[in-house]
Design an enzyme around this catalytic site. Structure first.
Site, PDB file in Angstrom:
ATOM      1  N   LYS A 144     -23.244 -70.827  -9.596  1.00 31.15           N
ATOM      2  CA  LYS A 144     -23.649 -69.485  -8.692  1.00 31.15           C
ATOM      3  C   LYS A 144     -23.080 -68.573  -9.641  1.00 31.15           C
ATOM      4  O   LYS A 144     -22.162 -68.719 -10.531  1.00 31.15           O
ATOM      5  CB  LYS A 144     -22.980 -69.500  -7.433  1.00 31.15           C
ATOM      6  CG  LYS A 144     -23.655 -68.593  -6.500  1.00 31.15           C
ATOM      7  CD  LYS A 144     -24.958 -69.185  -5.700  1.00 31.15           C
ATOM      8  CE  LYS A 144     -25.604 -68.143  -4.727  1.00 31.15           C
ATOM      9  NZ  LYS A 144     -26.585 -68.790  -4.010  1.00 31.15           N
ATOM     10  N   ASP A 158     -31.047 -65.217  -5.268  1.00 29.39           N
ATOM     11  CA  ASP A 158     -30.422 -65.034  -3.986  1.00 29.39           C
ATOM     12  C   ASP A 158     -30.421 -63.709  -3.765  1.00 29.39           C
ATOM     13  O   ASP A 158     -31.500 -62.867  -3.968  1.00 29.39           O
ATOM     14  CB  ASP A 158     -28.940 -65.664  -4.452  1.00 29.39           C
ATOM     15  CG  ASP A 158     -27.998 -65.822  -3.107  1.00 29.39           C
ATOM     16  OD1 ASP A 158     -28.284 -66.905  -2.467  1.00 29.39           O
ATOM     17  OD2 ASP A 158     -27.302 -64.957  -2.626  1.00 29.39           O
TER      18      ASP A 158
HETATM   19  P1  NDP Z   1     -32.626 -60.955   0.279  1.00 32.35           P
HETATM   20  O1  NDP Z   1     -32.172 -60.175  -0.685  1.00 32.35           O
HETATM   21  O2  NDP Z   1     -34.192 -61.301   0.101  1.00 32.35           O
HETATM   22  O3  NDP Z   1     -32.699 -60.719   1.705  1.00 32.35           O
HETATM   23  C1  NDP Z   1     -31.231 -60.652   2.355  1.00 32.35           C
HETATM   24  C2  NDP Z   1     -31.292 -60.025   3.742  1.00 32.35           C
HETATM   25  O4  NDP Z   1     -30.023 -60.238   4.416  1.00 32.35           O
HETATM   26  C3  NDP Z   1     -31.732 -58.633   3.890  1.00 32.35           C
HETATM   27  O5  NDP Z   1     -32.480 -58.280   4.950  1.00 32.35           O
HETATM   28  C4  NDP Z   1     -30.323 -57.919   3.696  1.00 32.35           C
HETATM   29  O6  NDP Z   1     -30.485 -56.510   4.539  1.00 32.35           O
HETATM   30  C5  NDP Z   1     -29.768 -58.882   4.688  1.00 32.35           C
HETATM   31  N1  NDP Z   1     -28.118 -58.931   4.185  1.00 32.35           N
HETATM   32  C6  NDP Z   1     -27.329 -59.019   3.344  1.00 32.35           C
HETATM   33  N2  NDP Z   1     -26.357 -58.692   3.068  1.00 32.35           N
HETATM   34  C7  NDP Z   1     -25.934 -58.455   4.519  1.00 32.35           C
HETATM   35  C8  NDP Z   1     -24.719 -58.207   5.222  1.00 32.35           C
HETATM   36  N3  NDP Z   1     -23.716 -57.992   4.291  1.00 32.35           N
HETATM   37  N4  NDP Z   1     -25.016 -57.716   6.294  1.00 32.35           N
HETATM   38  C9  NDP Z   1     -26.210 -57.751   6.975  1.00 32.35           C
HETATM   39  N5  NDP Z   1     -27.353 -57.996   6.540  1.00 32.35           N
HETATM   40  C10 NDP Z   1     -27.202 -58.548   5.244  1.00 32.35           C
HETATM   41  O7  NDP Z   1     -32.041 -62.772   0.065  1.00 32.35           O
HETATM   42  P2  NDP Z   1     -32.363 -63.949   0.587  1.00 32.35           P
HETATM   43  O8  NDP Z   1     -33.349 -64.007   1.547  1.00 32.35           O
HETATM   44  O9  NDP Z   1     -33.024 -64.717  -0.779  1.00 32.35           O
HETATM   45  O10 NDP Z   1     -30.926 -64.543   1.141  1.00 32.35           O
HETATM   46  C11 NDP Z   1     -30.506 -64.601   2.345  1.00 32.35           C
HETATM   47  C12 NDP Z   1     -29.543 -65.873   2.705  1.00 32.35           C
HETATM   48  O11 NDP Z   1     -30.003 -66.989   2.155  1.00 32.35           O
HETATM   49  C13 NDP Z   1     -28.411 -65.678   1.653  1.00 32.35           C
HETATM   50  O12 NDP Z   1     -27.190 -66.315   2.436  1.00 32.35           O
HETATM   51  C14 NDP Z   1     -28.460 -66.712   0.614  1.00 32.35           C
HETATM   52  O13 NDP Z   1     -27.428 -67.121   0.016  1.00 32.35           O
HETATM   53  C15 NDP Z   1     -29.320 -67.590   1.534  1.00 32.35           C
HETATM   54  N6  NDP Z   1     -29.977 -68.435   0.407  1.00 32.35           N
HETATM   55  C16 NDP Z   1     -31.150 -67.953  -0.241  1.00 32.35           C
HETATM   56  C17 NDP Z   1     -31.996 -68.870  -1.033  1.00 32.35           C
HETATM   57  C18 NDP Z   1     -33.066 -68.378  -1.795  1.00 32.35           C
HETATM   58  O14 NDP Z   1     -34.100 -69.342  -2.209  1.00 32.35           O
HETATM   59  N7  NDP Z   1     -33.387 -67.206  -1.898  1.00 32.35           N
HETATM   60  C19 NDP Z   1     -31.798 -70.387  -1.103  1.00 32.35           C
HETATM   61  C20 NDP Z   1     -30.682 -70.863  -0.117  1.00 32.35           C
HETATM   62  C21 NDP Z   1     -29.819 -69.953   0.627  1.00 32.35           C
HETATM   63  P3  NDP Z   1     -30.439 -55.395   3.490  1.00 32.35           P
HETATM   64  O15 NDP Z   1     -31.768 -55.467   2.927  1.00 32.35           O
HETATM   65  O16 NDP Z   1     -30.051 -54.387   4.297  1.00 32.35           O
HETATM   66  O17 NDP Z   1     -29.075 -55.605   2.769  1.00 32.35           O
END
Ligand code: NDP
Length: 453
Positions: A126, A166
């Site tokens: 990571k 991510d």
């Molecule tokens: P994105 O950046 O596309 O979206 C993240 C979302 O989560 C946004 O809506 C963001 O809001 C919100 N968010 C992030 N940090 C916080 C926080 N501290 N408090 C509240 N809301 C938050 O990321 P992904 O959709 O790719 O990832 C989301 C989750 O899925 C993570 O945990 C990631 O590790 C996990 N994941 C992702 C994978 C992938 O293929 N992308 C694979 C496996 C797991 P805002 O815009 O306001 O920051």
């Protein structure tokens, strides 16, 4: 807590101070593994656990870049190469101001077991940076990505370490990172996944994590002769994972009533239909706006602002049968879990990594909620990255149907491995133990075969 767990945790905490998320992730896995270590004393003798919690390699580097006003900015970059026993390091890059060594070590550690569960030959890694893409121009994001890659390129390669996206790293960032890697190395290889379709990407990769979390929920419900059809569902986040979770839930006849971002959540009692989802996707992926604008656009939708001082998140107090946390770690605490259970939650399938804190996990397990931990439920993303690597190596591209079918098959197989391992080691129905044990065994056996390295 058994003596084995408390002794190991004391060492991990002493050696890795101020890394609470890493301690949390290790403790959850080690607790599950107690019966495995009892049955297999050879793992203890070979110090497999002590080795598996120690990254094989960690890089930490300066990332200087120039903003649009000509000002010099300095961020910190990281790559954790956690374990390569079963394949090249594989895992995403996170760009978010909260990123630090401990958070990336927790994610890299989880990734080792997740990748093992996918059935594909991928080790765990990571990386990322404390860079915040929010509010930055495309030009600034490009300048940052180019500077980040000008160090990272030395440490990665299609047979060494293959990063992906991510939080904060989507198609735009992967494009800038890939472009710089290609320039520096003068080679076109599948060194990153999540690439654009016309330069080596795979169909279904953007959809994969969300679709996979829904397929996993469907499998869990199937064990109780139930399905997602007609269920009311909560989804948190509004990024990549959340968006495609909503899309697949709609396709399977469920109704999603929430989405969120770090400023709050929207509640849409009528359901987030395909048309409304298209608005949310344009808002988040193109306009890079805030989720509140969804409530401004559609009638009858309420927006609740996030309150950092509150002891719970009101999103999880909305009545529903299924929940798909898809934002970030520790977004569901004990109080939230109690609220979900009170409202009749049946299944929780984690799109995010470690979104439920230990109190919440304890409540779900005790109340017999079908609880799919992230390392199993969201493994569809990295599994499809593995399929992208296979297509790159073969220099061909599979159809959408073929990739989706393989993804679906992998999610079913992960579910089966979890169910079987949980049963074999005495906790039937416990997906936490099942995922940790099944993921661990494959890696541990490979480490045994490789000797003390
Ligand atoms: P994105 O950046 O596309 O979206 C993240 C979302 O989560 C946004 O809506 C963001 O809001 C919100 N968010 C992030 N940090 C916080 C926080 N501290 N408090 C509240 N809301 C938050 O990321 P992904 O959709 O790719 O990832 C989301 C989750 O899925 C993570 O945990 C990631 O590790 C996990 N994941 C992702 C994978 C992938 O293929 N992308 C694979 C496996 C797991 P805002 O815009 O306001 O920051």
């Amino acid at each position: 807590m058994s003596k084995l767990v408390s002794d190991l945790m004391a060492k991990v905490k002493a050696k890795n101070p101020a890394e609470p998320e890493f301690h949390q992730a290790v403790q959850e896995v080690v607790e599950s593994l107690a019966p495995v270590l009892e049955k297999h004393p050879e793992y203890g003798a070979a110090k497999i656990l002590e080795r598996i919690v120690e990254p094989e390699r960690v890089f930490m580097f300066r990332v200087p870049w120039v903003d649009d006003r000509g000002g010099v900015q300095v961020n910190r970059g990281f790559r954790i190469q956690m374990n390569s026993a079963i394949g090249p390091y594989k895992g995403g890059l996170r760009f978010h101001p909260s990123v630090n060594l401990g958070i990336l070590k927790f994610l890299a550690f989880e990734q080792v077991f997740k990748n093992s569960l996918t059935t594909l030959p991928m080790g765990g890694g990571k990386g990322g940076s404390d860079f915040d893409p929010k509010g930055k121009s495309d030009n600034e994001v490009m300048a940052f990505c180019q500077s980040f890659m000008s160090e990272l390129f030395r440490h990665i390669g299609n047979d060494t370490d293959v990063p992906a996206g991510d939080i904060g790293v989507g198609g735009r960032e992967i494009g800038f990172l890939f472009g710089m890697y290609k320039k520096l190395r003068n080679e076109f290889t599948g060194v990153l996944t999540g690439k654009g379709l016309n330069w080596g990407g795979s169909l279904i990769r953007p959809e994969a994590t969300g679709y996979g979390a829904v397929y996993f929920a469907e499998e869990m419900l199937g064990t109780r002769k139930d399905s997602l059809k007609g269920k009311t569902c909560l989804v948190s986040g509004s990024g990549n994972v959340a968006q495609y979770t909503v899309e697949k839930l709609n396709q399977l006849g469920a109704k999603v009533v929430t989405l969120s971002d770090s400023s709050g959540f929207v509640y849409d009692a009528d359901g987030i239909t395909a048309e409304k989802l298209a608005f949310a996707m344009e808002l988040k992926n193109v306009k890079r706006g805030r989720i509140k604008e969804y409530a401004d656009k559609f009638k009858g939708v309420t927006f609740t602002a996030a309150d950092p001082k509150a002891d719970h998140n009101p999103l999880w107090s909305v009545k529903a049968q299924c929940a798909f946390p898809s934002a970030t770690q520790n977004e569901i605490n004990g109080k939230d879990a109690t609220n979900l259970v009170k409202n009749g939650i049946i299944a929780v399938s984690e799109g995010a990594n470690m979104p439920s804190n230990p109190d919440a996990v304890g409540i779900f397990v005790e109340k017999k909620v079908l609880y799919g931990p992230g390392k199993a439920a969201n493994a569809g993303g990295v599994a499809t990255s593995g399929l992208e690597m296979s297509q790159n190596s073969m220099r061909l591209a599979w159809s959408r149907e073929e990739v989706d079918q393989r993804l679906h098959g992998i999610m079913k197989s992960i579910h089966k491995s979890c169910v079987e391992a949980a049963k074999e080691y005495g906790t039937p129905g416990n997906y936490v133990n099942g995922a940790n044990i099944a993921g661990f065994l494959k890696v541990a056996n490979a480490m045994m075969d490789h000797g003390i390295v």
